[in-house]
Write a protein that holds these residues in place. Structure first.
Motif, short mmCIF file in Angstrom:
data_model
loop_
_atom_site.label_atom_id
_atom_site.label_comp_id
_atom_site.label_asym_id
_atom_site.label_seq_id
_atom_site.Cartn_x
_atom_site.Cartn_y
_atom_site.Cartn_z
N ILE A 206 1.76 8.19 -9.95
CA ILE A 206 2.61 7.14 -9.39
C ILE A 206 2.13 5.76 -9.81
CG2 ILE A 206 3.27 6.04 -7.19
CD1 ILE A 206 3.42 8.87 -6.01
N SER A 207 0.82 5.58 -9.90
CA SER A 207 0.26 4.28 -10.29
C SER A 207 0.76 3.82 -11.66
CB SER A 207 -1.28 4.35 -10.31
OG SER A 207 -1.78 4.56 -9.02
N LEU B 175 -0.78 -0.81 -4.52
CA LEU B 175 -2.04 -0.09 -4.51
C LEU B 175 -1.74 1.32 -4.00
CD1 LEU B 175 -5.15 0.04 -4.74
CD2 LEU B 175 -5.26 -0.73 -2.35
N VAL B 176 -2.01 2.33 -4.85
CA VAL B 176 -1.69 3.71 -4.51
C VAL B 176 -2.97 4.45 -4.13
CG1 VAL B 176 -0.52 5.83 -5.22
CG2 VAL B 176 0.21 3.64 -6.18
N LYS B 177 -2.99 5.01 -2.93
CA LYS B 177 -4.16 5.75 -2.46
C LYS B 177 -3.74 7.12 -1.95
CE LYS B 177 -7.61 2.25 -1.32
NZ LYS B 177 -8.70 2.96 -2.05
N LEU C 174 0.85 -1.19 0.00
CA LEU C 174 0.00 0.00 0.00
C LEU C 174 0.89 1.24 0.00
CD1 LEU C 174 -2.85 1.22 0.21
CD2 LEU C 174 -2.64 1.05 2.70
N PHE C 175 0.71 2.09 -1.00
CA PHE C 175 1.53 3.28 -1.19
C PHE C 175 0.62 4.49 -0.98
CE2 PHE C 175 5.68 4.51 -3.15
CZ PHE C 175 5.50 5.88 -3.19
N LEU C 176 0.89 5.28 0.06
CA LEU C 176 0.01 6.38 0.42
C LEU C 176 0.65 7.74 0.12
CD1 LEU C 176 -1.34 5.09 3.86
CD2 LEU C 176 -2.40 4.87 1.59
N VAL D 17 3.30 -0.97 4.16
CA VAL D 17 2.74 0.35 3.84
C VAL D 17 3.89 1.33 3.63
CG1 VAL D 17 1.31 2.28 4.62
CG2 VAL D 17 0.66 -0.07 5.21
N LEU D 18 3.87 2.03 2.50
CA LEU D 18 4.87 3.05 2.20
C LEU D 18 4.20 4.42 2.22
CD1 LEU D 18 6.84 1.36 -0.72
CD2 LEU D 18 7.47 1.46 1.70
N LEU D 19 4.78 5.34 2.96
CA LEU D 19 4.24 6.68 3.09
C LEU D 19 5.03 7.62 2.18
CD1 LEU D 19 4.00 6.65 6.99
CD2 LEU D 19 2.16 6.18 5.37
N GLY D 20 4.40 8.06 1.10
CA GLY D 20 5.10 8.85 0.07
C GLY D 20 4.60 10.27 -0.04
#
Length: 536
Positions: free
Chosen positions: A15-16, A24-26, A3-5, A74-77
């Protein structure tokens, strides 16, 4: 699944495109928590802030939470600055309560596949010093805004007025400039000008009154002139630095007539769509790899004579080394026609110009002596022509060229006319949005993320109006400044405002406790003013 936030929906969409099916980019749509809007939200004893869910964000986060239950990582971007770090912190704080998986921070300064891959490879933890710096900034601004604004409104008996840590010194700059203009008295002065065929020359003395020039004018009637000396030299004009935020805002204001707010919005969109690097930066440095790519492009398309070099610049102490200048990510990919394309092309032009060679000017100075007695001064004619365009091939620049005919020492010339030219001193100009930003930057007031908000607030509060592109203060702004100068002088002191920025930077660097910083700064601002709600 990973999960990429991020905070922006546009950014998530871009980014997607670069991340595979395992991601999954949200997006959060900005901050998910903030201080309450209807009350102070800060305990004056402890300085503990109360951060609440922003409207609609709890529901949005519940969707993110559901996705996190299916993820292995989870990645916080979010953006690589204080505000972005705070968004990541609140996401981390909420997610760690519901999932037992790694939650990691990733930093990138452009949205390209290589940059994202590098960021994921170098994933790290949240920088709590950045978070604390954001807390300090937010709480200090809240104390100033919520505790001092009512005092101002009460004193001036006007609702809707506000004070601010950066807003108020910016207002002072605008009002003080207006007072300079109002008190300015124009003063006339005079020069004697000799008009020759194809050029003119001036006597090298300034006259305060026309009568002072009359004896000279009498002696210059029907006089021939001799060319006493001709000086010629070349001048190398170095290329400009690549854009940082204030310079981009100023240049876009001057050349494209974009407001600072519009430039900020368009630049953020260009970044989120992958066209430029992160647009909130103090830095002028450029990636050596990208500079090499651009230099090769210049050689291929314009020739080796236009190929300059990657220069190093002396950066200010607070500039973060990880941040680059504002530059394109590619010279091939462009946004569709419109305002975004205009701004993008401005950035491309400046980037290439900064890597190109100096422009070369030929300067000429001609001294002419009137062939008569009683004129102890020479007449001077100046010329300037561009002999090699260099960096101006990529960015227009007006060198105010003035061509002189070919003149030789000993040549005798007869002027067509001798005139007395009247001039007058000019008052200082009002600030434009762009020149105000540059002035704030030069004083160390504000940061790239704040300039647009400052000017927007000054407009919304009715403190300034835009008149022919210039910021004109209203009557209210004079009253507000006078009140602040008398009651809270530290708040509008340029040096003290710069000091506040420096203290926030110390918090960001982990060199100062954020609550101590806020307490000390706010107490200094309110020192000597007996108003309620002072910090204990």
């Amino acid at each position: 699944m990973i999960l990429f936030l991020v905070e922006s929906f546009t950014k998530a969409k871009t980014i997607s495109k670069y991340l595979g099916k395992d991601y999954l980019v949200k997006a959060t749509g900005g901050h998910i928590k903030d201080l309450p809007e209807d009350r102070l939200g800060v305990d004056l004893e402890t300085l503990n802030p109360t951060f609440l869910w922003r409207k609609g964000k709890k529901k949005l986060f519940d969707e993110i939470k559901k996705s996190s239950l299916k993820a292995q990582l989870v990645l916080l971007g979010t953006d690589p600055d204080r505000e972005g770090e705070a968004i990541s912190y609140f996401l981390w704080e909420e997610l760690k309560r519901v999932v037992n998986i790694p939650i990691r921070r990733v930093y990138f300064y452009e949205i390209t596949k290589p940059a994202l891959q590098k960021a994921i490879k170098e994933q790290t933890n949240i920088n709590m010093n950045l978070v604390k710096a954001q807390f300090a900034r937010r709480v200090l601004d809240r104390l100033i805004g919520y505790l001092l604004s009512p005092e101002l409104q009460k004193s001036l008996k006007t609702r809707g007025l506000s004070v601010g840590r950066v807003q108020s010194p910016a207002l002072r700059l605008i009002v003080e400039r207006e007072r300079e203009i109002q008190s300015f008295k124009k003063k006339k002065f005079y020069y004697i000008r000799a008009l020759f065929e194809g050029f003119s020359a001036y006597l090298g003395v300034r006259f305060e009154k026309p009568d002072n020039a009359k004896p000279y004018l009498e002696k210059l009637k029907d006089v021939f002139f001799e060319v006493k000396e001709v000086q010629e030299w070349e001048e190398m004009v170095p290329p400009p630095k690549p854009f940082n935020t204030p310079e981009l805002q100023k240049t876009a204001n001057e050349r494209l007539d974009f407001s600072v707010e519009k430039t900020t919005r368009l630049a953020q969109l260009l970044y989120e769509e992958g066209y430029i690097t992160y647009p909130r930066t103090d830095a002028h440095r450029m990636s050596p790899e990208k500079a090499t790519e651009f230099l090769q492009w210049i050689e291929k398309n314009y020739g080796v004579e236009y190929v300059g070099r990657l220069r190093k610049f002396r950066e200010k102490a607070h500039v973060q080394s990880a941040h680059e200048c504002i530059r394109p990510t590619s010279l091939v990919k462009k946004p569709p026609p419109g305002d975004s394309l205009e701004l993008f092309e401005l950035i491309v032009g400046r980037t290439l110009a900064s890597l190109s060679t100096p422009a070369v000017l030929k300067n000429t100075k001609v001294m002419l002596t009137p062939l008569t007695q009683g004129i102890p001064f020479e007449f001077i004619a100046k010329g300037r022509t561009l002999v090699f365009d260099g960096w101006t091939r990529f960015e227009d620049y007006d060198f105010m060229e003035e061509k002189l005919p070919k003149l030789e020492k000993g040549q005798i010339l007869k002027p067509q006319k001798i005139i007395l030219e009247e001039r007058q001193t000019e008052p200082p100009k009002r600030y434009t949005e762009g020149s105000l930003v540059k002035k704030l930057e030069s004083l160390g007031i504000g940061r790239p993320s704040t300039y647009a908000t400052i000017i927007k607030t000054l407009k919304e509060r009715g403190y300034v109006v835009v008149e022919k592109g210039y910021l004109k203060p209203t009557e209210t702004s004079f009253l507000v400044l006078d009140y602040l100068m008398e009651n809270f002088p530290k708040l509008v002191d340029y040096q003290y405002t710069a000091k506040m920025e420096e203290v926030l930077d110390l918090v960001e660097e982990g060199k100062k406790d954020w609550k101590s910083a806020v307490r000390e700064l706010f107490k200094e601002i309110t020192d000597g003013n007996p108003y309620p709600n002072k910090l204990p």
